[in-house]
Design a protein around this motif. Sequence first.
Motif, short mmCIF file in Angstrom:
data_model
loop_
_atom_site.label_atom_id
_atom_site.label_comp_id
_atom_site.label_asym_id
_atom_site.label_seq_id
_atom_site.Cartn_x
_atom_site.Cartn_y
_atom_site.Cartn_z
N HIS A 147 0.61 -1.09 -0.07
CA HIS A 147 0.01 -0.09 0.14
C HIS A 147 0.80 1.41 -0.03
N GLU A 148 2.17 1.15 -0.13
CA GLU A 148 3.03 2.14 0.14
C GLU A 148 3.59 2.68 -1.11
N PRO A 149 3.93 4.16 -1.14
CA PRO A 149 4.54 4.42 -2.57
C PRO A 149 6.04 3.89 -2.79
N VAL A 150 6.25 2.75 -2.37
CA VAL A 150 7.40 1.89 -2.71
C VAL A 150 7.21 0.71 -3.62
N ALA A 151 8.21 0.68 -4.38
CA ALA A 151 8.11 -0.77 -5.51
C ALA A 151 8.41 -1.88 -4.87
N SER A 152 7.65 -2.82 -4.87
CA SER A 152 7.80 -3.99 -4.61
C SER A 152 7.80 -5.18 -5.73
N HIS A 280 15.82 -2.69 -2.29
CA HIS A 280 15.04 -3.81 -1.71
C HIS A 280 15.06 -5.03 -2.37
N GLY A 281 15.34 -5.09 -3.65
CA GLY A 281 15.39 -6.45 -4.36
C GLY A 281 14.18 -6.99 -5.09
N VAL A 282 14.32 -8.26 -5.33
CA VAL A 282 13.49 -8.92 -5.82
C VAL A 282 12.97 -10.10 -5.09
N VAL A 283 11.73 -10.46 -4.94
CA VAL A 283 11.08 -11.49 -4.10
C VAL A 283 10.66 -12.60 -4.86
N LEU A 284 11.24 -13.93 -4.52
CA LEU A 284 10.81 -15.11 -5.36
C LEU A 284 9.75 -15.86 -4.49
N THR A 285 8.62 -16.14 -5.11
CA THR A 285 7.58 -17.04 -4.53
C THR A 285 7.11 -18.32 -5.53
N GLY A 286 6.15 -19.17 -5.06
CA GLY A 286 5.91 -20.35 -5.77
C GLY A 286 6.86 -21.37 -5.63
N GLY A 287 6.67 -22.54 -6.13
CA GLY A 287 7.41 -23.74 -6.14
C GLY A 287 8.68 -23.68 -6.77
N GLY A 288 8.67 -22.74 -7.99
CA GLY A 288 10.05 -22.41 -8.40
C GLY A 288 11.13 -21.96 -7.70
N LEU A 298 19.84 -15.50 -10.17
CA LEU A 298 19.36 -14.50 -10.42
C LEU A 298 19.93 -13.04 -9.86
N SER A 299 20.42 -12.91 -8.86
CA SER A 299 20.99 -12.04 -8.25
C SER A 299 22.36 -11.40 -8.94
N THR A 300 22.86 -12.40 -9.48
CA THR A 300 24.10 -12.33 -10.28
C THR A 300 24.06 -11.71 -11.60
N VAL A 301 22.88 -12.26 -12.25
CA VAL A 301 22.74 -11.96 -13.61
C VAL A 301 21.86 -10.48 -13.85
N ILE A 302 20.91 -10.05 -12.75
CA ILE A 302 20.18 -8.91 -12.80
C ILE A 302 20.94 -7.90 -12.04
N ASP A 303 21.97 -8.40 -11.20
CA ASP A 303 22.74 -7.10 -10.30
C ASP A 303 21.79 -6.39 -9.29
N VAL A 304 20.68 -7.29 -8.71
CA VAL A 304 19.80 -6.83 -7.70
C VAL A 304 19.61 -7.90 -6.78
N PRO A 305 19.41 -7.28 -5.47
CA PRO A 305 19.46 -8.59 -4.39
C PRO A 305 18.29 -9.35 -4.63
N VAL A 306 18.23 -10.36 -4.41
CA VAL A 306 17.02 -11.42 -4.62
C VAL A 306 16.87 -12.27 -3.44
N HIS A 307 15.59 -12.28 -2.90
CA HIS A 307 15.23 -13.07 -1.91
C HIS A 307 13.98 -13.91 -2.03
N ILE A 308 14.32 -15.10 -1.18
CA ILE A 308 13.05 -16.23 -1.22
C ILE A 308 12.11 -15.58 -0.30
N ALA A 309 10.87 -15.77 -0.47
CA ALA A 309 9.73 -15.22 0.47
C ALA A 309 9.68 -16.29 1.53
#
Length: 335
Positions: A147-152, A280-288, A298-309
Motif C-alpha cells: 500500500h506504500e509508494p514503494v516498489a515491490s 529492496h531487491g526482488v522476492v521469489l515465490t511459488g514452487g520454482g 538471478l542476483s548475479t545476472v540482474i545485479d539486484v538483491p534476490v530474496h526467497i519469500a
Amino acid sequence: MLQTIQIGIDLGTANTLVYSSSKGIILNEPTVVAIDKKSGTIIAFGHEAKKMIGKTPQSIEIVRPLKEGVIADFDRTTELLKLIMQKAGKKLGTGLRKPTVAICTPSGATSVERRAIEDAAKQSGAKEVYLVEEPVAAAIGSDLPVHEPVASMIVDIGGGTTEVGIISFGGVVASNTTKAAGDHMNEAIILHVRKEYNVLIGEPTAEDIKHTIGHGLVPHEAEQMTVTGRDVVTGLPKSIQLSSTEIQEVLRESLETILETIRATLEVCPPELSGDIVDHGVVLTGGGALLKQIGDWLSTVIDVPVHIAPEPLHAVVIGTGKTVMPKFNRVRVAK
C-alpha cells in the motif's frame, strides 16, 4: 450452526490451496481430478487423484482442469471447486454456506478468463467472489509494503506460468507472464531422458528429479540421482543415473526465459521506482523459488538483491485470503 465465512483460494495449475484468516492454510491439494469415463463423474481429486497418474486402467482418466494458470475445462473446474469448498468447510468445522471468496488470477488473464474463474466459483457455492491479481497476492503474502509508494517486485514461479510484477500503491505498475514455469521444466526433463537414454518417465518422476538435483545456472558440486523408467526399445523397466550438471543444462532454456521476462518488466518500470528495486531487491515465490541456487543465479545476472519469500509455496494463497479483510479492499480486482 452454519455460518458464512471468508476464504481465499489459490487456484493454481499444479496445486489448489485454501486459506482462512482464522485458521491459516486449511487445504493444499493438487489440481487434479480422476474421472470415470463411463459415468463422467469425479471419483477422486487432489492427492488421491495425483497418486493415480500413470497407473489407471482405461476406464479412468486423469485430468488437470487448469492449464497455464487459466481454466481449460470449465465443468471439471467447477466440480473440483465444489469438492474443495466442501472439504474446506469440514476442516473449519463450521460448515461452509455461501462463503465470501477471494481468488487469484494471472495478471495477464483476459476478461473472459477472469469471468470464467468468477463463474466457476459462484457455481461452486460462493456468495461473493473477488478476483485478485497473482503478483499482488504474492506480495501481500510475502509481507511486502503493497500500500506504500514503494516498489515491490515479485517473481512468482508457479506450475503453469511465471508471473513477474512490480507493485506500488496496492496495484500492479508493470507485469509480464511467461509459460516457462514448473510444468515446462518437467516436460524438458521428460524429453531429455527420452532423447538421451531412450527411457520414458512420467511427470511425478520428472518433478522429483527437478526438486532433488535441479540447480540455478551457477557452478556447483555435481550430484547424482538414479531413476527408473520404461525402455523405449525393449519395453522393460530400466534404471539410469542422472547428474545435476546435465539437468542444469536441461533447465537452462526455461530459466533464461524467466530471466528475460524479469528484464522485460524492469525495462518498463518507471524510473522513480527503479531505485526501490535496487534497494529492496526482488522476492521469489511459488514452487520454482525452491529450485536450488536460483536466487544466487538471478542476483548475479540482474545485479539486484534476490530474496526467497518466507513461505514461497503459500505466499499467494495467504495474500489472497488477506484481501477479504477490510484494510486490503483497495487491492481487489474490479469486476
